[in-house]
Design a protein around this motif. Structure first.
Motif, mmCIF file in Angstrom:
data_model
loop_
_atom_site.group_PDB
_atom_site.id
_atom_site.type_symbol
_atom_site.label_atom_id
_atom_site.label_comp_id
_atom_site.label_asym_id
_atom_site.label_seq_id
_atom_site.Cartn_x
_atom_site.Cartn_y
_atom_site.Cartn_z
ATOM 1 N N THR A 140 5.960 1.953 0.747
ATOM 2 C CA THR A 140 5.249 0.858 0.087
ATOM 3 C C THR A 140 3.836 0.723 0.636
ATOM 4 O OG1 THR A 140 7.310 -0.359 -0.290
ATOM 5 C CG2 THR A 140 5.257 -1.618 -0.390
ATOM 6 N N GLY A 141 3.703 0.809 1.951
ATOM 7 C CA GLY A 141 2.395 0.676 2.569
ATOM 8 C C GLY A 141 1.413 1.719 2.088
ATOM 9 N N PHE A 142 1.850 2.982 2.054
ATOM 10 C CA PHE A 142 0.946 4.048 1.640
ATOM 11 C C PHE A 142 0.667 4.006 0.133
ATOM 12 C CE2 PHE A 142 2.034 5.750 5.805
ATOM 13 C CZ PHE A 142 0.793 6.193 6.230
ATOM 14 N N MET A 143 1.638 3.547 -0.651
ATOM 15 C CA MET A 143 1.392 3.382 -2.090
ATOM 16 C C MET A 143 0.334 2.315 -2.330
ATOM 17 S SD MET A 143 5.155 3.702 -3.871
ATOM 18 C CE MET A 143 4.464 3.215 -5.461
ATOM 19 N N LEU A 144 0.388 1.242 -1.548
ATOM 20 C CA LEU A 144 -0.611 0.181 -1.696
ATOM 21 C C LEU A 144 -1.977 0.623 -1.200
ATOM 22 C CD1 LEU A 144 1.502 -2.917 -0.560
ATOM 23 C CD2 LEU A 144 0.789 -2.334 -2.884
ATOM 24 N N ALA A 145 -1.998 1.570 -0.257
ATOM 25 C CA ALA A 145 -3.267 2.040 0.287
ATOM 26 C C ALA A 145 -3.932 3.091 -0.592
ATOM 27 C CB ALA A 145 -3.051 2.604 1.694
ATOM 28 N N MET A 146 -3.160 3.762 -1.439
ATOM 29 C CA MET A 146 -3.708 4.863 -2.236
ATOM 30 C C MET A 146 -4.881 4.473 -3.140
ATOM 31 S SD MET A 146 -2.610 7.811 -1.528
ATOM 32 C CE MET A 146 -2.585 7.297 0.190
ATOM 33 N N PRO A 147 -4.867 3.270 -3.761
ATOM 34 C CA PRO A 147 -6.024 2.910 -4.603
ATOM 35 C C PRO A 147 -7.347 2.923 -3.858
ATOM 36 C CG PRO A 147 -4.181 1.450 -5.072
ATOM 37 C CD PRO A 147 -3.786 2.272 -3.878
#
Length: 201
Positions: A140-147
Motif C-alpha cells: 500500500t505504501g509503495f502504491m501510494l508513493a508511485m504517483p
C-alpha cells in the motif's frame, strides 16, 4: 545553508509544479546560491536512506532477496546509484546546455534541479511513513508513493522548458535521457555490487 534556504528552495520547487510565475523568486540564483543548492542532495540522502530501508524490507518479503543481498550492501548500492546518476546527469547537462546555446540558463537550471531533487524525494517518502509505523502494508505504501514519479517527471519537464529554456523536442529528449541514465546506473551498479540479484531494486 540555513533554514531559510531550505524553506525557500522547497517552496520554490512546489511552486514550479504549480506553474507559479513567482517560483523563481524563491531561489537564490547567484553563484553562491548555486553552491548552496548542492546541499539539497546532502539533505536528500537521509530521506533516500529511509526509503531504501523500506525498499529492502519490501524486496525481502516480495522477492526473497534476503539470502543474496545484505542490508548494508543494498543501501550502499542505492545511495551510490543516486550520487553517481546525479553527478553524471548534471555534468552531461552542462555540455547539453552549451550545445543548445542555453549555457546562460544552466546555473538557474542546476539550482532548481537540486532543490527539486530534495522536494520530490521528500514527497516520495511521505506515503511510506505510515507503513514504517505499521499503519498499512508495504504494498500500500509503495502504491501510494508511485504517483510521485509522475510529479517528478512533470517537475523535470517544467524546469527544462521554463528555466533552461529548451524547446519541446530537446526538452523531451533530455527527460528520456535522464530516465535511461538513471536505469542504466541502477543496472550497472546492481550487477557490480549485487551479482546475486543482478538488478538494483
Amino acid at each position: 545553508m540555513n533554514i531559510a534556504d531550505i524553506t525557500n528552495g522547497l517552496t520554490g520547487a512546489w511552486r514550479i509544479t504549480m506553474r507559479d510565475a513567482q517560483a523563481k523568486d524563491c531561489f537564490d540564483l547567484s553563484a553562491a546560491g548555486a553552491m548552496r543548492s548542492f546541499g539539497a542532495l546532502l539533505l536528500a540522502l537521509p530521506v533516500i536512506f529511509f526509503t531504501s530501508t523500506l525498499s529492502w524490507r519490501f524486496a525481502r518479503e516480495a522477492f526473497d532477496i534476503g539470502e543474496d543481498v545484505s542490508y548494508g550492501l543494498f543501501i550502499t548500492t542505492e545511495l551510490a546509484s543516486t550520487i553517481i546518476y546525479w553527478a553524471l546527469f548534471l555534468a552531461a547537462m552542462a555540455r547539453v546546455s552549451r550545445m543548445l546555446k542555453l549555457e546562460a540558463y544552466f546555473t538557474p537550471y542546476l539550482i532548481t534541479y537540486n532543490w527539486g531533487t530534495l522536494f520530490t524525494t521528500i514527497a516520495f517518502a511521505l506515503p511510506l511513513i505510515p507503513h514504517a509505523l505499521g499503519i498499512y502494508s508495504a504494498t500500500t505504501g509503495f502504491m501510494l508513493a508511485m504517483p510521485v514519479m509522475g510529479l517528478l517527471a512533470w517537475y523535470r519537464w517544467q524546469i527544462t522548458r521554463d528555466v533552461l529554456g529548451a524547446q519541446a523536442g530537446p526538452a523531451f529528449a533530455i527527460i528520456v535521457f535522464e530516465v535511461v541514465l538513471s536505469l542504466s546506473v541502477d543496472q550497472i551498479l546492481g550487477m557490480l555490487l549485487m551479482p546475486g540479484v543482478g538488478v538494483s531494486t
